[in-house]
Structures are given as structure tokens and as C-alpha cells.
Design an enzyme around this catalytic site. Structure first.
Site, PDB file in Angstrom:
ATOM      1  N   ASP A 143       5.098   5.585 -10.524  1.00  0.00           N
ATOM      2  CA  ASP A 143       5.044   6.860  -9.817  1.00  0.00           C
ATOM      3  C   ASP A 143       5.761   6.747  -8.474  1.00  0.00           C
ATOM      4  OD1 ASP A 143       3.441   7.745 -11.870  1.00  0.00           O
ATOM      5  OD2 ASP A 143       1.566   7.560 -10.745  1.00  0.00           O
ATOM      6  N   ARG A 144       6.214   7.875  -7.966  1.00  0.00           N
ATOM      7  CA  ARG A 144       6.937   7.902  -6.690  1.00  0.00           C
ATOM      8  C   ARG A 144       6.179   7.167  -5.593  1.00  0.00           C
ATOM      9  NH1 ARG A 144       7.222  13.550  -3.740  1.00  0.00           N
ATOM     10  NH2 ARG A 144       5.005  12.997  -3.651  1.00  0.00           N
TER      11      ARG A 144
END
Length: 352
Positions: A143-144
Site C-alpha cells: 500500500d502507498r
């Protein structure tokens, strides 16, 4: 921007898999793109979400969201700093900084890990095993706002081998997570299928639907911290992924009523007082260890990554509340003390 389109299945489509029909009819540019859209809940057959392997029947109404094509400029290389821990002619092991998106999407046309890899290696020297030209080098994702170790492949043979090893659970991926609440048992397993949330399509959820995919996470307790006036205590856990679903650890820990500290999305069971998030502006989740067999050389490789500054600061703030480390905790902290700290930390979000 998205467009909602409709396709009526013909007799020739009857009996074929949904993802195959969508690719062969040109509804999506490739079968992998169709499969991804189905898994993300952007495709409906006769008004219902179904699995990508769903057998289409003649006359079925297929409604789907077609994304506008991103501009070609997103494939440009960009001089983004990379914290590379290992590299040869086949693959790269890197520590991804917080805030770095893995590949271009509707909301992120550039500034991604793919852009950085293109700048570092050249597009011709990256695998293309995800079926899309905007995912060069990518074999799995973080995930970012999740930091830490991940793999990238330079050639298709290596890329496919790594993806197969991940599917076969032969790649050891471990994450440090600080969760709300004190977990009583030293070990645990969460085995619950994940799909797109019914009403909020940007969220994932535990669901018993045809589109849900099996998901399994195991964890070991490393250290517990007593409760304070604004919280119910914390537990530091070592999570191991046996599958790689979107937001898997975040969804599973919320389901277990122990959401991650700093979590902005999956926090139904988090304390209402946001000060209980210890000043974190993103979820406390870090890919601290990865182990695998090199597809080309057969060598067993293992890497560890110490915590970045923001997570270390949050953990240090709890030191006086520690209830003691477990045997697994002593093992992991010994490993972390010997591991390099991230040399590229990225930009932590300004708000949660």
C-alpha cells in the site's frame, strides 16, 4: 474518470470465463485487466458481483466500469530515490518508502515506483508479467502508506517465477504491525475471505460473496503495552502473509477488533480519541523481512529492514508501558538491531 458501459453476452460467450469474455470482446485491454476490475467490484453480471471464473451465459448483461486510458507520459522514468538492498540482472530487493504508490492509477499518473524503476533500469529491462505496460517490474505490491521490503523483477521468466512462489507461499513476507488493544494469546491466525466493501468501493471487507477471495494471515505477539487514559493498550505483532489481498493485514486486524495504530480507514474498533494513534499520520505497518529462493541461481536470500523514523518514534513513546517482550519479540528485535534502517523515508501523510 470512469464510464459505465454494458455488454450483452452472445451465444459464443456462453460457458466462457467472465474475465476471458471481457478480454476477447475488447471490454478491457487484457485478461489480467479484466480480472483486476472484477476483483475490485467494478463488474456486474445481471446486477451482481461475481468471481472472475464465473461462467457467462448467453444473454447475460455485463455492466462494467471502463477507466479512461492514462496518458503515455506515465511510462516516463522519473529520478525518484530508491533504497535498493540487492540487485542483479534478474531482480531487485528494495525498501519502499512511505507515500510511494507502486504503479500508476487513475489518481496517480506519475511519481510511482514503476516510474522510478524505469528511470533506474530502463523499460526494456523490467518484467511485464502483470499484463499491463504501466506495471513494469511489479510482481507484488505494498500500500502507498505501508513501508518496507518488496521485490521487483527485471525479466519475465524471473517475474513469473516470483509470482508463482508468492502464490505457492514459498516467499516469506513478514510485517511489523502495532495494533490497538492487548492480545492475550501469543500466536493467532485469521482466515477470512476479502472482497470490495458493498457500499464503499475504495474499502475492502470480510465478505461471503462469489467475488471474495481466500485470505489468511498469521501473527506472533512480540510485545504488549499496558492501557493508558486514552487507549486500551497496544500489541506489537509480527504478521505473516499466506495470501496477498488488497489491504489484507489492515482488514484482518480490524476484523479481529485490533485495528492498526494510525489507521485512517479500517478503525471501527479503534479508540475515539485520535491521540491514541500516538501521533502517527499513517498505519503502523512495515514490511520488515522477506525471504525467498532466487529463481535463476537457486540461492536462498533473506533481508531485514529496520523501522523508519515515524514508526520508531511511536514505538519508543510506549517504552515505559511495556509489559515485556515475548521470546519471538526478542528474536525479532535482535534481527532489527542488525538490519539497516531505511535510507529513503519518503513523505509521511500530513493528515490521517
Amino acid at each position: 474518470m470512469t464510464r459505465t458501459l454494458c455488454h450483452i453476452a452472445s451465444a459464443a460467450d456462453g460457458g466462457e470465463r467472465l474475465d476471458a469474455v471481457m478480454a476477447s470482446r475488447g471490454l478491457y485491454p487484457s485478461r489480467s485487466a479484466a480480472a483486476r476490475a472484477i476483483e475490485e467490484g467494478r463488474v456486474f453480471v445481471n446486477g451482481a458481483n461475481v468471481a472472475k471464473k464465473h461462467a457467462v451465459a448467453a444473454g447475460d448483461t455485463i455492466v462494467y466500469e471502463a477507466l479512461e486510458e492514462a496518458p503515455a507520459a506515465l511510462l516516463d522514468g522519473e529520478p525518484i530515490d530508491l533504497d535498493i538492498r540487492f540487485e542483479d540482472e534478474h531482480l531487485i530487493v528494495l525498501s519502499k518508502q512511505v507515500g510511494l504508490v507502486c504503479h500508476p492509477s487513475v489518481d496517480h499518473y506519475d511519481g510511482t515506483l514503476v516510474n522510478a524503476l524505469i528511470h533506474h533500469c530502463g523499460a526494456a529491462h523490467l518484467c511485464n508479467v502483470q499484463g499491463e505496460d504501466d506495471r513494469l517490474g511489479i510482481v507484488h505490491r505494498l500500500d502507498r502508506d505501508t513501508s518496507g521490503l518488496m521485490l521487483a523483477a527485471k525479466d519475465d521468466e524471473c517475474g513469473y517465477a516470483l509470482m508463482e512462489d508468492i502464490r505457492a507461499r514459498a516467499v516469506d513476507r513478514r510485517y511489523l504491525a502495532l495494533v490497538h488493544g492487548v492480545i492475550a494469546h501469543d500466536t493467532g491466525m485469521i482466515d477470512a475471505p476479502i472482497a470490495r466493501a458493498e457500499k464503499e468501493r475504495t474499502r475492502m471487507a470480510i465478505r461471503d460473496t462469489p467475488s471474495a477471495r481466500d485470505a489468511m494471515t498469521t501473527f506472533r505477539v512480540l510485545e504488549r503495552f499496558e492501557h493508558g487514559p486514552r487507549d486500551e493498550g497496544y500489541t506489537l505483532v509480527d504478521c505473516k502473509l499466506f495470501t496477498g489481498r488488497t489491504h489484507q493485514i489492515r482488514v484482518h486486524m480490524e476484523y479481529a477488533k485490533h485495528p492498526l495504530a494510525g489507521e485512517a480507514v479500517y478503525r471501527a474498533h479503534a479508540p475515539r480519541d485520535t491521540r491514541a494513534d500516538l501521533g502517527l499520520q499513517r498505519q503502523f505497518l512495515h514490511s520488515f523481512r522477506i525471504g525467498f529462493t532466487h529463481p535463476a541461481t537457486g540461492e536462498a536470500l533473506s533481508f531485514a529492514d529496520n523501522l523508519p523514523t515515524d514508526l520508531r518514534r511511536a514505538l519508543d513513546s510506549l517504552a515505559e508501558r511495556s509489559l515485556g517482550r515475548t521470546e519471538a519479540g526478542n528474536e525479532v528485535f535482535t534481527l532489527l538491531e542488525q538490519a539497516p534502517a531505511p535510507c529513503v523515508e519518503g513523505e509521511v501523510p500530513t493528515s490521517s
